[in-house]
Design a protein around this motif. Sequence first.
Motif, short mmCIF file in Angstrom:
data_model
loop_
_atom_site.label_atom_id
_atom_site.label_comp_id
_atom_site.label_asym_id
_atom_site.label_seq_id
_atom_site.Cartn_x
_atom_site.Cartn_y
_atom_site.Cartn_z
N VAL A 68 0.82 -1.26 0.07
CA VAL A 68 -0.12 -0.11 -0.07
C VAL A 68 0.82 1.10 -0.09
N ALA A 69 0.81 2.11 -1.16
CA ALA A 69 1.72 3.25 -1.19
C ALA A 69 0.86 4.31 -0.22
N ARG A 70 1.75 5.05 0.39
CA ARG A 70 1.31 6.27 1.39
C ARG A 70 2.09 7.49 1.13
N GLY A 71 1.34 8.58 1.20
CA GLY A 71 2.12 9.92 1.16
C GLY A 71 1.78 10.27 2.45
N ALA A 72 0.99 11.35 2.46
CA ALA A 72 1.02 12.09 3.85
C ALA A 72 -0.24 11.44 4.87
N GLY A 73 -0.94 10.37 4.32
CA GLY A 73 -2.07 9.90 4.85
C GLY A 73 -3.12 10.71 5.26
N THR A 74 -3.33 11.62 4.60
CA THR A 74 -4.58 12.65 4.69
C THR A 74 -5.84 12.11 3.94
N GLY A 75 -5.53 11.19 3.21
CA GLY A 75 -6.78 10.79 2.55
C GLY A 75 -8.00 10.46 3.17
N LEU A 76 -9.26 10.56 2.73
CA LEU A 76 -10.41 10.49 3.65
C LEU A 76 -11.35 9.31 3.27
N GLY A 90 5.92 4.03 2.30
CA GLY A 90 5.45 5.45 2.69
C GLY A 90 6.78 6.27 1.78
N LEU A 91 5.98 7.20 1.29
CA LEU A 91 7.14 8.09 0.03
C LEU A 91 7.42 9.42 0.79
N SER A 92 7.15 9.46 2.13
CA SER A 92 7.31 10.71 2.76
C SER A 92 9.01 11.16 3.02
N PRO A 133 -5.80 21.59 -2.45
CA PRO A 133 -6.88 20.93 -1.30
C PRO A 133 -6.73 21.51 -0.28
N SER A 134 -7.81 21.48 0.69
CA SER A 134 -7.73 22.15 1.82
C SER A 134 -6.81 21.74 2.65
N SER A 135 -6.25 20.19 2.50
CA SER A 135 -5.33 19.75 3.23
C SER A 135 -3.86 19.87 2.78
N GLN A 136 -3.81 21.04 2.14
CA GLN A 136 -2.46 21.38 1.26
C GLN A 136 -1.26 21.53 2.23
N CYS A 139 -0.77 17.17 2.71
CA CYS A 139 -1.08 16.16 1.84
C CYS A 139 0.32 16.41 0.66
N SER A 140 0.52 15.37 -0.10
CA SER A 140 1.86 14.91 -0.79
C SER A 140 1.10 15.08 -2.19
N ILE A 141 1.96 15.36 -3.28
CA ILE A 141 1.74 15.53 -4.58
C ILE A 141 1.51 14.15 -5.10
N GLY A 143 0.11 11.54 -3.38
CA GLY A 143 -1.17 11.49 -2.92
C GLY A 143 -2.18 12.25 -3.80
N ASN A 144 -1.90 13.36 -4.16
CA ASN A 144 -2.87 14.37 -4.90
C ASN A 144 -3.17 13.57 -6.38
N VAL A 145 -1.96 13.00 -6.95
CA VAL A 145 -2.27 12.56 -8.18
C VAL A 145 -3.20 11.11 -8.02
N ALA A 146 -2.77 10.40 -6.90
CA ALA A 146 -3.59 9.16 -6.54
C ALA A 146 -4.91 9.32 -6.38
N GLU A 147 -5.47 10.65 -5.91
CA GLU A 147 -6.84 10.93 -5.61
C GLU A 147 -7.32 11.87 -6.46
N ALA A 149 -6.94 14.93 -6.63
CA ALA A 149 -7.31 16.05 -5.70
C ALA A 149 -7.57 17.20 -6.27
N GLY A 150 -8.91 17.75 -5.77
CA GLY A 150 -9.28 19.29 -6.24
C GLY A 150 -9.22 20.18 -5.00
N GLY A 151 -9.41 21.31 -5.17
CA GLY A 151 -9.47 22.40 -4.18
C GLY A 151 -10.46 23.28 -4.46
N VAL A 204 3.21 2.99 -8.65
CA VAL A 204 3.41 3.86 -7.55
C VAL A 204 4.03 5.06 -8.19
N VAL A 205 3.77 6.37 -7.94
CA VAL A 205 4.05 7.39 -8.63
C VAL A 205 5.56 7.80 -7.91
N THR A 206 6.64 8.06 -8.67
CA THR A 206 7.87 8.29 -8.04
C THR A 206 8.51 9.76 -8.51
#
Lengths: 484, 364
Positions: A68-76, A90-92, A133-136, A139-141, A143-147, A149-151, A204-206
Amino acid sequence: MDRSIVLQLLAAQLPADGLITDAAGLKPYETDGLTALREVPWAVALPETEAQVRDLLKICARHDVPVVARGAGTGLSGGARPIAQGIVLGLSRMRQILSIDPVSATARLQPGVRNLAISEAAAPHGLYYAPDPSSQIACSIGGNVAENAGGVHCLKYGLTVNNVLGLRVLTMDGELLELGGATLDDPGYDLLALMCGSEGMLGVVTEVTVRLLPTPPQRAVLLVAFAELAEAADAVSQIINIGIIPAGLEMMDQLAISAAENFVHAGYPLDAAAILLCELDGDEIELAESIRLVSDVLQQAGATQVRVARDPLEQQQFWAGRKNAFPAVGQLGPDYYCMDGTIPRAALSKVLTTIANKAASYGLRVANVFHAGDGNLHPLILYDANVPGQLEDAEALGDEILRLCVAVGGTVTGEHGVGLEKLNPMCSQFSSAELEQFFRVKAAFDPQELLNPGKGIPTLQRCSELGGMHVHGGHVPFKNLPRF
Amino acid sequence: MLGHDNNDAPRLQAMVVQACAEQQPLRVVGQASKARWLPPMSDAAQMLSVSEHVGIEHYAPDELVVTVRAGTPLAQLRSVLAAQQQMLAFDPPEFDQLGTVGGAVASGLAGPARPWRGGVRDAVLGVELLNGMGERLSFGGQVMKNVAGYDLSRLQVGACGTLGVLLSVSLRLAPLPMVEATHRTSLASEPDAYAWLRRFAVGSLPVTALSFEPSLPDAPCYVRLSGPAAVVAAASVDLGPRVSDADLYWCSLRDQKHEFFGASEQMQELWRVSVPFGAADLALPYPTLVEWGGALRWVQLPHEHDPRELLTRVQTLGGHARRFGGGQGLGPIVPAAGQAVLQRLQAAFDSQHILNPGLDVHAN
Ligand SMILES: Cc1cc2nc3c(=O)[nH]c(=O)nc-3n(C[C@H](O)[C@H](O)[C@H](O)COP(=O)(O)OP(=O)(O)OC[C@H]3O[C@@H](n4cnc5c(N)ncnc54)[C@H](O)[C@@H]3O)c2cc1C
């Protein structure tokens, strides 16, 4: 699979402190922003280079270990929730801004770079990264790609998919896909678009290349009050009809207004049934013109108040209420459940009325925060997990709301993703043939089904078990499958 | 009011189902407006024409979205939208005055406003398609924000029908600009024309099209500005005289009616070069036309010249080039990575490999 052998192999590829295996160390990784769902993984690997990511993936593929890839873990939606007997990637630690190129107005980023850090780094060049995104701050780029994300600014400037130019992606078996680049189009299948919103299930986005935009010379923020929700909804259409796409156009209902006002004292009118926040941008001339045109429309649409923020401080204050709406609503009750459906705007009044009625029948309160310009609704269902049955009621109400979104021509998730959370509502949006098509696409990238398995797409069996309750497009789904 | 309307989906579906069962290759076409850019059709392939599946299924101007059947002529859609003061932001070409909505999405080609108003991918919100097994499937929807399931609708953009027969597409629309003005200026005495273009292209002026014709004696540059009247007026200072028949000019680029594209196909090949903003002059002695503020360059390469020189140059600039026209296919010269994944992906949509076989969208 022997845990210790796999962990040894992984550790050999990583820096000394790059593999977490102890209970205390694993704790923070048990869950993401959807904290109700938890799982302890075998280990958390924290690679620092793309080569390490590739080696880790190859080892896991060879030994059939889920990843399971993980960015900042802010996904909802539970997208980054670990899999038992799997590892979290974890890609942090891959958080370098590789380059900011003011000439082509692009930035090259490692996946762990925080969203806000991009705009901060681009600011000296008069540029910024639009999706916010409000979590900006967190949150990681990647994770943004994977979701995808909007804002609040995506009405005018688009979602992540509209702002990413290139990706480097590793498939589960460690193959590198170089997608796009700094040019505006790329031959061949648009795998770049496919990756956006794929919730870490295809690769996995690198590395991410994004386009940067010139910072607008000036902005204006309008706070607009309405005595009727429906008037506010219509006003949104009327603004768009005159040919102006505001940079941001957000709506809040009465409960959300009062929560936000109590929380940050944004200066919102407490007697309004709904407010709109409208941000316009451009140079001085453009801005003056847009403010004039939009204000006229708003007056005609029945606004009881139109306030243009006097200065950047007041602009910030107006936005603060909206940006803190989630925690503000959180103050109203012990727990809240955030939904994320999208609907055609024309259906807004109908949907909000139905939500209010349904909520009343459960004895629950719902506050609504709405990306009004693009129809993305965030009903926040208030409940108390300590009252037996309330969590289940909140979930049931949420499920009804999402099916309502689908019924009016919308979707079960606008920006938070399906993850584990919205597997059931997905059954009401897609037919079995469509779900099978998704699975075939998944298998094309990850034949072993090791990358974030069990997320995003519900199995046919799951849907068929739900099938008795759900009706898709007027037809009973999966007519041909046996009922369980 | 919304023009000709005909639902041909049942027939199309039956054809694909049968073709799948018989492993009969299909050549999917709209009005065949891009036929001369595609490889010649093999005798074995059966024609599957979507051109009778026409009509606007749903148009909500307030929501900035339209759902259109794939065979609908672009010209028809454009006029319906224009009546509501709206447009397709990606402004797809209509080669030979033809072109369907499905063809525009499948080929993924966008017009002169691409860098500022987005490409085809940016406008696609949802599709209904027949996969190669003849299943009728819908992905995406009519709303801008939608992350339910993989984005299989945007994946159709540029796939040239090899991942499904498009039945209908939902597109995000843009309001027509309040005012638009094009100015013509000369970059002949500009020491670095490409740097000049870049400054305009990524600056904060309301530019929505920017072309440059370095092969003409006075090296003209056309700048289109769009927005509220006062904004356009303020931005046009110092940009040279205003062009009166500007729409004609931009359409001539978009639809390849401009003289530049008229060069004899016997003598030269047309190459399409995509480079990052701010990329330098190609510095090659071939007729060149520049669009997208420098990010798109058309090159007429004489037949006897080896294209490798061009390719090498383009690659050093961080871009890619492909031959366009001459029956050589829309495919790129640069091979894409991950061939195995691409093949599996294609098979995921078309298990019998019957949709436009021989049309390789990845390799030359
Ligand atoms: C307070 C709050 C406000 C929010 N506001 C918004 C908002 O306005 N708009 C919005 O869109 N979202 C919002 N979110 C949701 C969330 O922040 C976004 O979904 C964000 O994009 C997740 O990024 P992350 O780095 O935290 O990803 P994670 O939570 O770590 O992961 C999310 C998913 O992405 C995958 N993933 C992560 N990194 C990679 C990678 N490198 N390669 C492949 N897959 C990867 C994971 O496997 C998982 O499926 C909000 C969340 C919170 C808590």
